[in-house]
Write a protein that holds these residues in place. Structure first.
Motif, short mmCIF file in Angstrom:
data_model
loop_
_atom_site.label_atom_id
_atom_site.label_comp_id
_atom_site.label_asym_id
_atom_site.label_seq_id
_atom_site.Cartn_x
_atom_site.Cartn_y
_atom_site.Cartn_z
N CYS A 451 0.83 -1.20 0.00
CA CYS A 451 0.00 0.00 0.00
C CYS A 451 0.87 1.25 0.00
CB CYS A 451 -0.93 -0.02 1.21
SG CYS A 451 -2.09 1.37 1.28
N ALA A 452 1.92 1.25 0.82
CA ALA A 452 2.82 2.41 0.89
C ALA A 452 3.51 2.66 -0.45
CB ALA A 452 3.86 2.22 2.00
N ASP A 453 3.86 1.59 -1.16
CA ASP A 453 4.49 1.74 -2.47
C ASP A 453 3.60 2.55 -3.42
OD1 ASP A 453 6.72 0.35 -1.69
OD2 ASP A 453 6.07 -1.57 -2.56
N LYS A 454 2.29 2.42 -3.23
CA LYS A 454 1.33 3.11 -4.09
C LYS A 454 0.94 4.48 -3.54
CE LYS A 454 -1.52 2.55 -7.71
NZ LYS A 454 -1.05 2.23 -9.07
N PHE A 455 0.78 4.56 -2.23
CA PHE A 455 0.21 5.76 -1.62
C PHE A 455 1.24 6.81 -1.22
CE2 PHE A 455 -4.29 4.66 0.06
CZ PHE A 455 -4.55 3.86 -1.04
N VAL A 456 2.45 6.38 -0.82
CA VAL A 456 3.46 7.30 -0.27
C VAL A 456 4.44 7.66 -1.37
CG1 VAL A 456 5.19 7.67 1.51
CG2 VAL A 456 3.19 6.23 1.99
N LYS A 457 4.45 8.92 -1.75
CA LYS A 457 5.25 9.36 -2.89
C LYS A 457 6.36 10.30 -2.42
CE LYS A 457 1.17 9.00 -5.88
NZ LYS A 457 0.29 8.47 -4.84
N HIS A 458 7.61 9.89 -2.64
CA HIS A 458 8.75 10.68 -2.23
C HIS A 458 9.00 11.81 -3.22
CE1 HIS A 458 10.64 7.24 0.35
NE2 HIS A 458 9.55 7.76 0.88
N ALA A 459 9.49 12.94 -2.70
CA ALA A 459 9.85 14.09 -3.54
C ALA A 459 11.37 14.21 -3.54
CB ALA A 459 9.17 15.35 -3.02
N ALA A 460 11.88 15.37 -3.19
CA ALA A 460 13.32 15.61 -3.23
C ALA A 460 14.05 14.79 -2.17
CB ALA A 460 13.59 17.09 -3.02
N SER A 461 15.30 14.43 -2.50
CA SER A 461 16.15 13.66 -1.60
C SER A 461 17.43 14.44 -1.33
CB SER A 461 16.49 12.30 -2.23
OG SER A 461 17.33 11.56 -1.40
N TYR A 462 17.90 14.41 -0.08
CA TYR A 462 19.08 15.17 0.33
C TYR A 462 20.10 14.22 0.94
CZ TYR A 462 16.06 19.18 -0.39
OH TYR A 462 15.22 20.10 -0.96
N GLU A 463 21.34 14.26 0.41
CA GLU A 463 22.41 13.41 0.93
C GLU A 463 23.30 14.19 1.88
OE1 GLU A 463 22.62 10.22 0.43
OE2 GLU A 463 20.93 10.19 -0.98
N PRO A 464 23.80 13.55 2.93
CA PRO A 464 24.69 14.26 3.85
C PRO A 464 25.98 14.69 3.16
CG PRO A 464 24.61 11.90 4.36
CD PRO A 464 23.55 12.15 3.34
N GLN A 465 26.42 15.92 3.45
CA GLN A 465 27.65 16.46 2.89
C GLN A 465 28.79 16.21 3.89
OE1 GLN A 465 26.01 20.36 0.60
NE2 GLN A 465 25.80 20.40 2.83
N PRO A 466 29.82 15.46 3.48
CA PRO A 466 30.85 15.02 4.43
C PRO A 466 31.45 16.12 5.29
CG PRO A 466 31.12 13.91 2.32
CD PRO A 466 30.05 14.93 2.12
N GLU A 467 31.75 17.27 4.72
CA GLU A 467 32.38 18.33 5.49
C GLU A 467 31.42 18.87 6.56
OE1 GLU A 467 34.49 22.71 4.83
OE2 GLU A 467 34.19 21.36 3.11
N ALA A 468 30.15 19.07 6.15
CA ALA A 468 29.15 19.56 7.10
C ALA A 468 28.88 18.51 8.18
CB ALA A 468 27.86 19.91 6.37
N VAL A 469 28.87 17.24 7.81
CA VAL A 469 28.65 16.16 8.78
C VAL A 469 29.70 16.23 9.88
CG1 VAL A 469 28.72 13.66 9.13
CG2 VAL A 469 27.45 14.61 7.20
N GLU A 470 30.97 16.41 9.51
CA GLU A 470 32.04 16.46 10.50
C GLU A 470 31.91 17.71 11.39
OE1 GLU A 470 34.27 14.10 11.30
OE2 GLU A 470 33.00 12.97 9.91
N THR A 471 31.57 18.83 10.78
CA THR A 471 31.36 20.06 11.57
C THR A 471 30.27 19.85 12.60
OG1 THR A 471 32.09 21.50 9.76
CG2 THR A 471 30.68 22.49 11.45
N TYR A 472 29.15 19.27 12.16
CA TYR A 472 28.01 19.09 13.06
C TYR A 472 28.29 18.04 14.14
CZ TYR A 472 24.85 22.15 10.47
OH TYR A 472 24.23 23.24 9.91
N LYS A 473 29.11 17.04 13.84
CA LYS A 473 29.46 16.06 14.88
C LYS A 473 30.10 16.76 16.08
CE LYS A 473 30.09 11.76 12.26
NZ LYS A 473 31.09 10.76 11.75
N GLY A 474 31.06 17.66 15.80
CA GLY A 474 31.71 18.39 16.87
C GLY A 474 30.76 19.31 17.60
N LEU A 475 29.92 20.03 16.86
CA LEU A 475 28.96 20.96 17.47
C LEU A 475 27.93 20.22 18.31
CD1 LEU A 475 28.47 23.36 14.44
CD2 LEU A 475 29.39 24.01 16.69
N PHE A 476 27.53 19.05 17.86
CA PHE A 476 26.51 18.29 18.58
C PHE A 476 27.03 17.87 19.96
CE2 PHE A 476 24.46 14.03 19.38
CZ PHE A 476 23.21 14.54 19.71
N ARG A 477 28.30 17.49 20.04
CA ARG A 477 28.86 17.11 21.34
C ARG A 477 28.92 18.32 22.29
NH1 ARG A 477 27.19 12.30 20.66
NH2 ARG A 477 28.13 11.25 18.88
#
Length: 498
Positions: A451-477
């Motif tokens: 049912c979800a395959d038919k009813f739930v429709k994905h739009a835009a997709s966003y991939e994590p950016q490695p540099e930002a991921v590392e920055t946020y890891k430090g900020l999150f701690r």
């Protein structure tokens, strides 16, 4: 064309969706009803107001142009969780319903903890919080003994509406999980909890799966709604479970990020023995023999609304956030903790309050705006971090609500969560999940996943950016340190708050 109806019984209104076999919403209708706050911290509604509003909404759907009553095959429900509806021997409410956001039951929560001890988390998998149902039952027994004496059975909000439509009383597992009376893993009412509080087994309604057929419409309801008496009615689920279904969160690795006034991180779980030690909620899913773990940020979208009201009252959100994408991750060394009204996960603390940390003379309003967005997302990431710490996979996050309306915020979620983030084409939330349970129950699909395959429709997709991921890891701690560093100060400041 055949249709099903998903009914979402919310706190302020009921919304009904008419959905076809392609998952297209052909029509929708809503009706509001009042809230009653007789005393500070109290929140109540009249169960009959829900019924009347639901009947009116169904009648509007049945009157939709070009749709015959016999084309509407089934109805199911999503409901506000935890609300207590006490019924007498004739199944009539003995008092107003006490809602999920009612906070009068702190003493009863402590009583539950003292009485059950370690059994509380072992059986119910959740801590005793004021919003849950059992504390409300104990409150009524203590303060309204005459009403309690009349009460023979309890149900939750959507269950009473469904009873009014069908004459049949049931409760599904996903909603029962929020009562503190269910053995969540064992999928049965807990004899240990019932006996500990001297409640008879007959006080609890029969349990049923969310897609289970529980009856058809009573003749008088069919006449009032314009639907056929043969219309099938399915149990439905708790609003968070139905929201997960409506977003397609039906397999391991899939997580929901929902940013409304409050924020929710909800992750699918198929291991009934996964132990989060009560730090996040653990409930039965609307999908059979499945579960979900859920963390809550109390002031998610509310934090951004507060910021706008306070610092940009005459601007739209888009105007206020113009240029926020040009500010680098970390907002120039500025961190915001979104504790405007306390916090739920991982700090169940009503006294903690928000902070901006690291303010200097170079910061402009746009830095503060970005810091608010990042702080909300850091708070949600507390739950993601906790899920991963016990071995859960979080590699794809479906984002809904206000956080899914802004591409900068969607990318920010991908970077902070360290996961692919996707938005939905047509976000309908718990109402769509309820419609999907009806579609599955009617036999349109062999599984909820199909049912979800038919009813739930994905739009835009966003991939994590490695540099930002590392920055946020430090900020999150660093973000995680702020709560402990400011807790004592906030407790001392309570005496100075107006």
């Amino acid at each position: 064309m055949s249709y099903v109806v998903g009914i979402d019984l919310g706190t302020s209104a009921v919304k009904a969706l008419l959905v076809d076999k392609n998952g297209t919403v052909a029509a929708e209708a809503s009706r509001s009803y009042p809230l009653f706050h007789e005393h500070s911290g109290w929140s109540e509604q009249k169960a009959e107001d829900w019924v009347q509003a639901t009947i009116e909404a169904l009648n509007e759907l049945a009157s939709s142009n070009g749709i015959a009553a016999d084309q509407i095959e089934g109805i199911s429900f999503s409901g506000q969780m935890h609300g207590l509806v006490l019924l007498d021997a004739e199944n009539k409410p003995v008092r107003n319903a006490i809602l999920w956001n009612d906070t009068r039951t702190t003493a009863q929560c402590r009583e539950i903890e003292r009485t059950l001890g370690d059994k509380l988390l072992g059986i119910t998998r959740n801590p005793a919080l004021e919003g849950f149902t059992l504390p409300k039952i104990l409150w009524v027994r203590q303060y309204e003994p005459q009403a309690f004496e009349q009460a023979k059975l309890f149900v939750l909000p959507k269950d009473y509406v469904r009873y009014a439509l069908t004459g049949e009383l049931h409760m599904d597992y996903s909603d029962a999980a929020g009562t503190l009376l269910l053995d969540v893993a064992g999928k049965e009412w807990s004899g240990d909890v019932l006996s500990a509080f001297e409640l008879p087994a007959s006080f609890c309604p029969p349990l049923v799966e969310s897609h289970g057929l529980v009856g058809t419409l009573l003749p008088e309801i069919a006449e009032r709604t314009g639907l056929q008496a043969s219309t099938k009615v399915f149990a439905g689920g708790a609003d968070n479970a139905c929201g997960a279904i409506g977003a397609g969160i039906l397999s391991e690795g899939l997580t929901l990020s929902s940013i409304g006034t409050s924020g929710v991180i909800l992750s699918y779980e198929n291991d009934k023995d996964k132990d989060f030690q009560g730090k996040v909620h653990f409930f039965n899913h609307g999908k059979e023999n499945s579960f979900y773990a859920m963390g809550v940020t109390l002031a998610a979208g509310y934090s951004l609304s507060w910021f706008k009201k306070t610092f940009a009252p005459n601007e739209s959100f888009d105007e206020m956030l113009q240029g926020v994408g040009e500010v680098k991750p970390g907002a120039g060394g500025l961190i915001f903790t979104p504790y405007l009204v306390g916090e739920r996960t991982p700090h169940a603390d009503p006294a903690i309050r928000a902070s901006f940390i690291g303010v200097d003379g170079s910061h402009e309003r746009i830095h503060f705006a970005r810091a608010v967005m990042e702080g909300i997302t850091f708070s949600l990431n507390e739950s993601v971090d906790m899920f991963r710490s016990v071995g859960k996979t979080v590699d794809k996050v479906v984002s809904i609500g206000g956080g899914a309306q802004n591409p900068v915020w969607l990318q920010m979620q991908a970077d902070i969560f360290g996961a692919t983030v996707v938005a939905l084409e047509n976000e309908q939330g718990p109402g769509l999940g309820a419609a999907m349970l009806a579609a599955y129950g009617c036999g349109w699909f062999e599984s909820l996943e199909a049912c979800a395959d038919k009813f739930v429709k994905h739009a835009a997709s966003y991939e994590p950016q490695p540099e930002a991921v590392e920055t946020y890891k430090g900020l999150f701690r660093i973000y995680q340190q702020v709560y402990a560093q400011t807790r004592g100060m906030n407790e001392a400041l309570v005496a100075y708050r107006g």
